[in-house]
Design a protein around this motif. Structure first.
Motif, PDB file in Angstrom:
ATOM      1  N   ALA A   1       0.829  -1.212   0.000  1.00 20.17           N
ATOM      2  CA  ALA A   1       0.000   0.000   0.000  1.00 20.17           C
ATOM      3  C   ALA A   1       0.862   1.259   0.000  1.00 20.17           C
ATOM      4  O   ALA A   1       0.578   2.220  -0.733  1.00 20.17           O
ATOM      5  CB  ALA A   1      -0.940  -0.009   1.212  1.00 20.17           C
ATOM      6  N   LEU A   2       1.903   1.264   0.806  1.00 17.48           N
ATOM      7  CA  LEU A   2       2.790   2.430   0.839  1.00 17.48           C
ATOM      8  C   LEU A   2       3.534   2.597  -0.479  1.00 17.48           C
ATOM      9  O   LEU A   2       3.749   3.722  -0.941  1.00 17.48           O
ATOM     10  CB  LEU A   2       3.772   2.321   2.005  1.00 17.48           C
ATOM     11  N   TYR A   3       3.911   1.487  -1.091  1.00 18.30           N
ATOM     12  CA  TYR A   3       4.596   1.596  -2.365  1.00 18.30           C
ATOM     13  C   TYR A   3       3.651   2.069  -3.469  1.00 18.30           C
ATOM     14  O   TYR A   3       4.034   2.870  -4.320  1.00 18.30           O
ATOM     15  CB  TYR A   3       5.305   0.285  -2.756  1.00 18.30           C
ATOM     16  N   VAL A   4       2.411   1.602  -3.430  1.00 21.94           N
ATOM     17  CA  VAL A   4       1.407   2.097  -4.383  1.00 21.94           C
ATOM     18  C   VAL A   4       1.223   3.602  -4.190  1.00 21.94           C
ATOM     19  O   VAL A   4       1.097   4.353  -5.170  1.00 21.94           O
ATOM     20  CB  VAL A   4       0.080   1.320  -4.248  1.00 21.94           C
ATOM     21  N   ALA A   5       1.244   4.064  -2.950  1.00 21.51           N
ATOM     22  CA  ALA A   5       1.153   5.505  -2.691  1.00 21.51           C
ATOM     23  C   ALA A   5       2.341   6.238  -3.320  1.00 21.51           C
ATOM     24  O   ALA A   5       2.180   7.327  -3.881  1.00 21.51           O
ATOM     25  CB  ALA A   5       1.081   5.777  -1.190  1.00 21.51           C
ATOM     26  N   THR A   6       3.529   5.637  -3.249  1.00 23.58           N
ATOM     27  CA  THR A   6       4.714   6.223  -3.875  1.00 23.58           C
ATOM     28  C   THR A   6       4.503   6.371  -5.379  1.00 23.58           C
ATOM     29  O   THR A   6       4.780   7.427  -5.962  1.00 23.58           O
ATOM     30  CB  THR A   6       5.952   5.333  -3.613  1.00 23.58           C
ATOM     31  N   LEU A   7       4.005   5.304  -5.994  1.00 24.16           N
ATOM     32  CA  LEU A   7       3.743   5.347  -7.436  1.00 24.16           C
ATOM     33  C   LEU A   7       2.639   6.336  -7.772  1.00 24.16           C
ATOM     34  O   LEU A   7       2.718   7.028  -8.800  1.00 24.16           O
ATOM     35  CB  LEU A   7       3.370   3.953  -7.939  1.00 24.16           C
ATOM     36  N   ALA A   8       1.625   6.414  -6.926  1.00 29.04           N
ATOM     37  CA  ALA A   8       0.517   7.338  -7.178  1.00 29.04           C
ATOM     38  C   ALA A   8       0.998   8.788  -7.140  1.00 29.04           C
ATOM     39  O   ALA A   8       0.659   9.581  -8.026  1.00 29.04           O
ATOM     40  CB  ALA A   8      -0.606   7.112  -6.165  1.00 29.04           C
ATOM     41  N   VAL A   9       1.774   9.140  -6.128  1.00 25.93           N
ATOM     42  CA  VAL A   9       2.303  10.506  -6.046  1.00 25.93           C
ATOM     43  C   VAL A   9       3.170  10.799  -7.270  1.00 25.93           C
ATOM     44  O   VAL A   9       3.070  11.867  -7.887  1.00 25.93           O
ATOM     45  CB  VAL A   9       3.101  10.711  -4.735  1.00 25.93           C
ATOM     46  N   THR A  10       4.003   9.829  -7.629  1.00 24.81           N
ATOM     47  CA  THR A  10       4.860  10.010  -8.797  1.00 24.81           C
ATOM     48  C   THR A  10       4.030  10.241 -10.054  1.00 24.81           C
ATOM     49  O   THR A  10       4.289  11.183 -10.810  1.00 24.81           O
ATOM     50  CB  THR A  10       5.776   8.786  -8.979  1.00 24.81           C
TER      51      THR A  10
ATOM     52  N   THR B   1       6.837   7.653   1.827  1.00 25.01           N
ATOM     53  CA  THR B   1       6.048   6.447   1.546  1.00 25.01           C
ATOM     54  C   THR B   1       6.947   5.302   1.092  1.00 25.01           C
ATOM     55  O   THR B   1       6.738   4.151   1.494  1.00 25.01           O
ATOM     56  CB  THR B   1       4.934   6.715   0.514  1.00 25.01           C
ATOM     57  N   ALA B   2       7.952   5.582   0.285  1.00 28.29           N
ATOM     58  CA  ALA B   2       8.873   4.528  -0.151  1.00 28.29           C
ATOM     59  C   ALA B   2       9.697   3.998   1.024  1.00 28.29           C
ATOM     60  O   ALA B   2       9.948   2.790   1.128  1.00 28.29           O
ATOM     61  CB  ALA B   2       9.798   5.043  -1.256  1.00 28.29           C
ATOM     62  N   THR B   3      10.081   4.880   1.933  1.00 26.58           N
ATOM     63  CA  THR B   3      10.813   4.455   3.126  1.00 26.58           C
ATOM     64  C   THR B   3       9.919   3.608   4.027  1.00 26.58           C
ATOM     65  O   THR B   3      10.364   2.598   4.590  1.00 26.58           O
ATOM     66  CB  THR B   3      11.363   5.673   3.882  1.00 26.58           C
ATOM     67  N   GLY B   4       8.662   4.002   4.144  1.00 24.73           N
ATOM     68  CA  GLY B   4       7.710   3.192   4.910  1.00 24.73           C
ATOM     69  C   GLY B   4       7.513   1.815   4.294  1.00 24.73           C
ATOM     70  O   GLY B   4       7.423   0.800   5.004  1.00 24.73           O
ATOM     71  N   ALA B   5       7.469   1.766   2.963  1.00 17.45           N
ATOM     72  CA  ALA B   5       7.342   0.476   2.272  1.00 17.45           C
ATOM     73  C   ALA B   5       8.548  -0.399   2.577  1.00 17.45           C
ATOM     74  O   ALA B   5       8.405  -1.597   2.877  1.00 17.45           O
ATOM     75  CB  ALA B   5       7.193   0.693   0.761  1.00 17.45           C
ATOM     76  N   LEU B   6       9.729   0.175   2.506  1.00 20.52           N
ATOM     77  CA  LEU B   6      10.948  -0.556   2.838  1.00 20.52           C
ATOM     78  C   LEU B   6      10.849  -1.149   4.240  1.00 20.52           C
ATOM     79  O   LEU B   6      11.123  -2.342   4.444  1.00 20.52           O
ATOM     80  CB  LEU B   6      12.161   0.376   2.737  1.00 20.52           C
ATOM     81  N   ALA B   7      10.460  -0.342   5.206  1.00 18.68           N
ATOM     82  CA  ALA B   7      10.359  -0.819   6.588  1.00 18.68           C
ATOM     83  C   ALA B   7       9.357  -1.967   6.715  1.00 18.68           C
ATOM     84  O   ALA B   7       9.626  -2.969   7.385  1.00 18.68           O
ATOM     85  CB  ALA B   7       9.974   0.337   7.509  1.00 18.68           C
ATOM     86  N   CYS B   8       8.219  -1.829   6.075  1.00 20.16           N
ATOM     87  CA  CYS B   8       7.187  -2.875   6.159  1.00 20.16           C
ATOM     88  C   CYS B   8       7.632  -4.173   5.498  1.00 20.16           C
ATOM     89  O   CYS B   8       7.443  -5.259   6.061  1.00 20.16           O
ATOM     90  CB  CYS B   8       5.881  -2.390   5.535  1.00 20.16           C
TER      91      CYS B   8
END
Length: 162
Positions: free
Chosen positions: A93-102, A146-153
């Motif tokens: 979900a966090l990575y999708v948010a990264t892509l969405a913002v991009t 968001t990408a950092t959060g994805a990494l952590a998860c």
């Protein structure tokens, strides 16, 4: 099956980490450095960067984490993988948010910057820069988080597997 789950989560953690690191580097070094150059130079450098970044070294992790995240979630749906499932899903979900913002903010700004034309021919490079810089920088920080959060998860999920 645990080995496959771990490998997919490792790919997602490394890939999202690479993306987070790239975005972080922009936030803490590239954009602060460019803040100190004249308007025409700023436009020219950002136009060149936006062309140069579209390469396989960037695109494999950038797009691959989405595919890997979907696979990670699917692999963790069976009962044996369920302890890691919420973390894998949160990473996705966090990575999708990264892509969405991009896709919704940064890429359209990049496209508008490209459409402005050749920097040497710009009548008002300050206006072109003003329409781009602050918004791009702000949303780059959001996608860095968001990408950092994805990494952590993804990393946390990988520690749960097995």
């Amino acid at each position: 099956m645990d080995l496959l789950r771990r490998l997919v989560l490792l790919f997602c953690a490394v890939g999202s980490g690479l993306v987070a690191g790239l975005l972080f580097a922009y936030a803490v070094s590239v954009m602060p450095a460019l803040a100190r150059v004249d308007d025409r130079s700023f436009v020219e450098v950002m136009q060149r960067v936006n062309v140069a970044i579209l390469n396989g070294w960037f695109l494999v992790p950038f797009v691959g984490v989405l595919a890997g995240g979907l696979l990670a979630v699917a692999l963790h749906l069976p009962a044996a993988g369920r302890p890691a499932l919420p973390w894998a899903a949160a990473g996705l979900a966090l990575y999708v948010a990264t892509l969405a913002v991009t896709g919704l903010v940064n890429v359209p700004l990049n496209d508008a910057l490209a459409a402005a034309g050749e920097p040497a021919a710009l009548a008002d490079p300050a206006a072109v820069r003003a329409a781009f810089e602050t918004r791009w920088v702000t949303w780059n920080v959001v996608r860095t988080l968001t990408a950092t959060g994805a990494l952590a998860c993804f990393a946390w999920a990988g520690g749960i597997v097995g």
